[in-house]
Scaffold this active site. Structure first.
Site, PDB file in Angstrom:
ATOM      1  N   LYS A 198      -2.125   6.290 -23.277  1.00  0.00           N
ATOM      2  CA  LYS A 198      -1.085   6.811 -24.604  1.00  0.00           C
ATOM      3  C   LYS A 198      -0.335   6.254 -25.311  1.00  0.00           C
ATOM      4  O   LYS A 198       0.434   4.946 -25.750  1.00  0.00           O
ATOM      5  CB  LYS A 198      -1.649   7.832 -25.299  1.00  0.00           C
ATOM      6  CG  LYS A 198      -3.035   8.111 -24.972  1.00  0.00           C
ATOM      7  CD  LYS A 198      -3.303   9.954 -25.758  1.00  0.00           C
ATOM      8  CE  LYS A 198      -5.397   9.382 -25.545  1.00  0.00           C
ATOM      9  NZ  LYS A 198      -6.431  10.066 -26.499  1.00  0.00           N
ATOM     10  N   PHE A 233     -21.294  14.312 -24.459  1.00  0.00           N
ATOM     11  CA  PHE A 233     -20.676  13.394 -25.382  1.00  0.00           C
ATOM     12  C   PHE A 233     -21.040  11.696 -24.776  1.00  0.00           C
ATOM     13  O   PHE A 233     -21.111  10.630 -25.616  1.00  0.00           O
ATOM     14  CB  PHE A 233     -19.804  13.617 -26.758  1.00  0.00           C
ATOM     15  CG  PHE A 233     -18.830  13.346 -25.158  1.00  0.00           C
ATOM     16  CD1 PHE A 233     -17.715  14.575 -25.028  1.00  0.00           C
ATOM     17  CD2 PHE A 233     -17.806  12.248 -25.144  1.00  0.00           C
ATOM     18  CE1 PHE A 233     -16.416  14.912 -23.830  1.00  0.00           C
ATOM     19  CE2 PHE A 233     -16.460  12.569 -24.757  1.00  0.00           C
ATOM     20  CZ  PHE A 233     -16.150  13.926 -24.211  1.00  0.00           C
ATOM     21  N   ASP A 264       0.538  19.021 -21.096  1.00  0.00           N
ATOM     22  CA  ASP A 264      -0.207  17.682 -21.606  1.00  0.00           C
ATOM     23  C   ASP A 264       0.232  17.063 -21.997  1.00  0.00           C
ATOM     24  O   ASP A 264       0.902  17.050 -23.305  1.00  0.00           O
ATOM     25  CB  ASP A 264      -1.816  17.665 -21.493  1.00  0.00           C
ATOM     26  CG  ASP A 264      -2.112  16.533 -22.200  1.00  0.00           C
ATOM     27  OD1 ASP A 264      -1.350  15.705 -21.944  1.00  0.00           O
ATOM     28  OD2 ASP A 264      -3.509  16.615 -21.754  1.00  0.00           O
ATOM     29  N   ARG A 297     -16.168  14.171 -32.932  1.00  0.00           N
ATOM     30  CA  ARG A 297     -15.383  15.542 -32.165  1.00  0.00           C
ATOM     31  C   ARG A 297     -15.682  16.486 -32.676  1.00  0.00           C
ATOM     32  O   ARG A 297     -15.104  16.944 -33.424  1.00  0.00           O
ATOM     33  CB  ARG A 297     -13.785  15.101 -32.099  1.00  0.00           C
ATOM     34  CG  ARG A 297     -13.034  13.761 -30.985  1.00  0.00           C
ATOM     35  CD  ARG A 297     -12.805  14.024 -29.862  1.00  0.00           C
ATOM     36  NE  ARG A 297     -14.067  14.156 -29.089  1.00  0.00           N
ATOM     37  CZ  ARG A 297     -13.552  13.690 -27.891  1.00  0.00           C
ATOM     38  NH1 ARG A 297     -12.416  13.375 -27.348  1.00  0.00           N
ATOM     39  NH2 ARG A 297     -14.625  13.336 -27.039  1.00  0.00           N
ATOM     40  N   PHE A 311      -8.786  20.196 -24.230  1.00  0.00           N
ATOM     41  CA  PHE A 311      -9.438  18.630 -24.222  1.00  0.00           C
ATOM     42  C   PHE A 311     -10.624  19.030 -23.419  1.00  0.00           C
ATOM     43  O   PHE A 311     -11.297  19.822 -22.896  1.00  0.00           O
ATOM     44  CB  PHE A 311      -8.207  17.672 -23.815  1.00  0.00           C
ATOM     45  CG  PHE A 311      -8.913  16.359 -24.384  1.00  0.00           C
ATOM     46  CD1 PHE A 311      -9.256  15.879 -25.374  1.00  0.00           C
ATOM     47  CD2 PHE A 311      -9.182  15.661 -22.899  1.00  0.00           C
ATOM     48  CE1 PHE A 311      -9.176  14.962 -25.416  1.00  0.00           C
ATOM     49  CE2 PHE A 311      -9.941  14.474 -23.400  1.00  0.00           C
ATOM     50  CZ  PHE A 311      -9.677  13.597 -24.632  1.00  0.00           C
ATOM     51  N   THR A 312     -11.422  18.072 -23.722  1.00  0.00           N
ATOM     52  CA  THR A 312     -12.536  17.637 -22.996  1.00  0.00           C
ATOM     53  C   THR A 312     -12.637  17.408 -21.171  1.00  0.00           C
ATOM     54  O   THR A 312     -13.467  18.590 -21.325  1.00  0.00           O
ATOM     55  CB  THR A 312     -13.996  16.507 -23.667  1.00  0.00           C
ATOM     56  OG1 THR A 312     -12.959  15.787 -23.672  1.00  0.00           O
ATOM     57  CG2 THR A 312     -13.899  16.409 -25.080  1.00  0.00           C
ATOM     58  N   TYR A 323       0.244  -1.092   0.377  1.00  0.00           N
ATOM     59  CA  TYR A 323       0.162  -0.036   0.029  1.00  0.00           C
ATOM     60  C   TYR A 323       0.773   1.309   0.424  1.00  0.00           C
ATOM     61  O   TYR A 323       0.751   2.280  -0.731  1.00  0.00           O
ATOM     62  CB  TYR A 323      -1.106  -0.219   1.033  1.00  0.00           C
ATOM     63  CG  TYR A 323      -1.959   1.190   1.337  1.00  0.00           C
ATOM     64  CD1 TYR A 323      -3.162   1.361   0.910  1.00  0.00           C
ATOM     65  CD2 TYR A 323      -1.631   2.312   2.466  1.00  0.00           C
ATOM     66  CE1 TYR A 323      -3.866   1.791   0.546  1.00  0.00           C
ATOM     67  CE2 TYR A 323      -2.397   3.885   1.646  1.00  0.00           C
ATOM     68  CZ  TYR A 323      -3.721   3.582   1.272  1.00  0.00           C
ATOM     69  OH  TYR A 323      -4.598   4.541   1.064  1.00  0.00           O
TER      70      TYR A 323
HETATM   71  N1  F0G Z   1      -5.395  14.898 -22.199  1.00  0.00           N
HETATM   72  C1  F0G Z   1      -5.331  14.833 -23.538  1.00  0.00           C
HETATM   73  C2  F0G Z   1      -4.413  14.774 -24.784  1.00  0.00           C
HETATM   74  C3  F0G Z   1      -5.844  13.030 -23.973  1.00  0.00           C
HETATM   75  O1  F0G Z   1      -6.208  12.588 -25.143  1.00  0.00           O
HETATM   76  C4  F0G Z   1      -6.875  12.523 -22.405  1.00  0.00           C
HETATM   77  C5  F0G Z   1      -7.318  11.420 -22.768  1.00  0.00           C
HETATM   78  C6  F0G Z   1      -6.595  13.040 -21.155  1.00  0.00           C
HETATM   79  C7  F0G Z   1      -6.069  14.583 -21.164  1.00  0.00           C
HETATM   80  C8  F0G Z   1      -7.358  12.822 -20.208  1.00  0.00           C
HETATM   81  O2  F0G Z   1      -6.447  11.309 -19.876  1.00  0.00           O
HETATM   82  O3  F0G Z   1      -8.410   9.891 -20.585  1.00  0.00           O
HETATM   83  O4  F0G Z   1      -6.366   9.374 -18.892  1.00  0.00           O
HETATM   84  O5  F0G Z   1      -8.383  10.359 -18.027  1.00  0.00           O
HETATM   85  N2  F0G Z   1      -7.599  11.070 -24.265  1.00  0.00           N
HETATM   86  C9  F0G Z   1      -9.041  10.223 -24.026  1.00  0.00           C
HETATM   87  C10 F0G Z   1      -9.272   9.886 -25.863  1.00  0.00           C
HETATM   88  C11 F0G Z   1     -10.231  10.087 -23.816  1.00  0.00           C
HETATM   89  O6  F0G Z   1      -9.819   8.983 -25.867  1.00  0.00           O
HETATM   90  O7  F0G Z   1      -8.897  10.734 -26.209  1.00  0.00           O
HETATM   91  P1  F0G Z   1      -7.885  10.078 -19.339  1.00  0.00           P
END
Ligand code: F0G
Length: 481
Positions: free
Chosen positions: A265, A454, A222, A388, A131-132, A79
């Site tokens: 990624k 979405f 990022d 998107r 980013f979303t 842990y």
């Molecule tokens: N920043 C970027 C540039 C991303 O592409 C993502 C996630 C995140 C932050 C958030 O990271 O999913 O680990 O919480 N992108 C995914 C996509 C969701 O499908 O492009 P996460």
């Protein structure tokens, strides 16, 4: 690696062999029709069993290496003080050149911690592009996102190699207009996701960092797609041809005060982390980790995934691995372009992006052309991409809809997961759909969630257009795949 064939064509070459496979399923047309209806025309809500090639995302869907898999077997589940975390720290120090590591369960958890510490009501976050999930967290803490992407970044078809660059004049103006004390931080997103996985140049990153330093504003990168951005710097930016991916990554990381990343990624695992060389920033964020994520040596991640990220981070600096996704994407984008399908160019680093505003110009933005196109692509290929566009934009607090700058369907190409024949199949069927594009119509809401709509929102097709599409397709191909 790319190779030139004797007829002059350049194709990507897989520098790996396949040891384990997962069987996939190409559902019948009738089954696809009921699957997309049951999913509320939202590809997020399809079941994996009903999907042939899952191009929804490249997040957590990449093929891990044998070394990553085997590292998972020796993970240390302590842990506190897990040896697996020590390995992760060592990888971050060796590869990114950053001393302090804060684990979090995935990228958006990092964004939550950063927003919680640095974003105050009324403050601004300046970014090359949002980013979303990033935007959602900043907004939830009362901050506003200012996107200062270069002009080329908003153009879908372009030859500009670094569309993810920030506009430097706009940056200076935005700081002066809003006051440096009101800017929480400046964020650069590597291989900028929502504009089609487009990179920024090292020159631009350095210039942004210089301006931020002069004003005393914190910079954040990022790094979810860091190895792809580094690959593009090496292959597209003068002066970097002979540098290694690792050197480029370290040079990038050295420009900013802190980095965060999704481990899903570039490092081809699952999880996330924040890293910095600043003990002050580290101490500001660290106490929140046990509150929201888990103890500071696992941060909500399985120790198996921590091991896999630690190995994946070392592997992502191999040129063949850094380019493995980008080269497949280039092949796919070029093929679609040859077939007359409107795509985002130059090819980016996480998938092929189809420009729905040019593909289905007859569908108005508030009938979600990109979502409708994603549903139509599912019907004719059995494979799913992701909208998107305007559906990915949430409403304003007053309930107004916000049109997106771009209406894209992203067909993600997870690293080392698909083959060239699968991409050829996709290109062929999408080209057919393009010829028959008038059959695709818009969508309307059935159930609209209040935030990040979405992901789980449900829609219906206007006038049931999918019937005519399926009938025309069947007339040509039979009920074949
Ligand atoms: N920043 C970027 C540039 C991303 O592409 C993502 C996630 C995140 C932050 C958030 O990271 O999913 O680990 O919480 N992108 C995914 C996509 C969701 O499908 O492009 P996460």
């Amino acid at each position: 690696m790319e190779v030139k064939l004797s007829d002059g064509r350049i194709i990507p070459m897989e520098m790996h062999k396949i040891k384990i496979v997962q069987q996939t399923n190409l559902a019948s047309l009738e089954d696809r029709k009921s699957a997309i209806r049951n999913a509320g025309f939202n590809t997020f809500l399809l079941r994996s069993h009903d999907v042939f090639l899952d191009m929804l995302t490249d997040s957590g869907t990449n093929a891990m290496s044998d070394n990553q898999q085997s590292s998972m077997l020796v993970s240390d589940d302590a842990y506190a003080g897990s040896e697996s975390f020590s390995k992760l720290e060592k990888s971050v120090q060796d590869i990114l050149g950053l001393q302090y590591v804060i684990p979090a369960h995935q990228g958006r958890a990092c964004e939550h911690l950063l927003s919680r510490v640095f974003v105050k009501p009324g403050s601004f976050v300046i970014t090359n592009y949002h980013f979303t999930t990033t935007k959602a967290h900043i907004n939830l803490y009362g901050g506003e996102v200012l996107e200062l992407i270069s002009e080329a970044g908003r153009e879908t078809a372009s030859t500009v190699q670094f569309k993810g660059n920030m506009d430097l004049d706009m940056l200076r103006d935005a700081i002066e207009k809003n006051g440096k004390e009101n800017i929480a931080f400046i964020r650069m997103e590597a291989t900028t996701n929502l504009i089609g996985g487009q990179p920024f140049s090292m020159e631009n990153l350095k210039a942004v960092s210089e301006i931020a330093k002069n004003f005393g504003i914190m910079t954040v990168m990022d790094c979810s797609l860091i190895s792809e951005n580094a690959y593009f710097i090496k292959t597209r930016e003068a002066g970097f041809e002979d540098k290694s991916i690792k050197d480029i990554i370290q040079e990038m990381a050295a420009q900013v005060d802190l980095i965060y990343m999704s481990g899903r990624k570039s490092t081809m695992a699952r999880g996330g982390l924040i890293a910095t060389n600043s003990p002050k920033i580290y101490r500001e964020i660290l106490p929140l980790v046990p509150v929201y994520e888990g103890f500071i040596t696992y941060g909500g991640m399985s120790t198996k995934e921590i091991e896999a990220i630690a190995v994946g981070m070392r592997e992502m600096v191999d040129l063949d691995i850094a380019g493995s996704g980008a080269e497949f994407i280039k092949f796919f984008v070029n093929r679609l372009e040859e077939l007359g399908v409107p795509v985002v160019t130059p090819p980016g680093g996480l998938g092929c992006h189809i420009d729905a505003s040019r593909f289905v110009p007859h569908i108005p933005w508030n009938e979600y052309p990109a979502s409708a196109l994603a549903a139509a692509i599912y019907l004719v290929t059995g494979s799913r991409g992701m909208e998107r566009g305007s559906l990915s934009m949430d409403r304003t607090p007053d309930g107004e809809e916000v049109p997106s700058d771009m209406e894209l369907v992203r067909l993600a190409v997870p690293r080392r997961t698909f083959t060239l024949s699968q991409l050829e199949f996709m290109a062929d069927r999408i080209a057919w759909l393009h010829k028959n594009r008038e059959l695709i119509q818009g969508l309307r809401w059935v159930d609209e969630p209040p935030v990040l709509r979405f992901f789980i929102g449900r829609l219906d097709s206007i006038d049931g257009w999918e019937d005519a599409l399926i009938n025309t397709f069947t007339a040509e191909f039979g009920d074949s795949r």
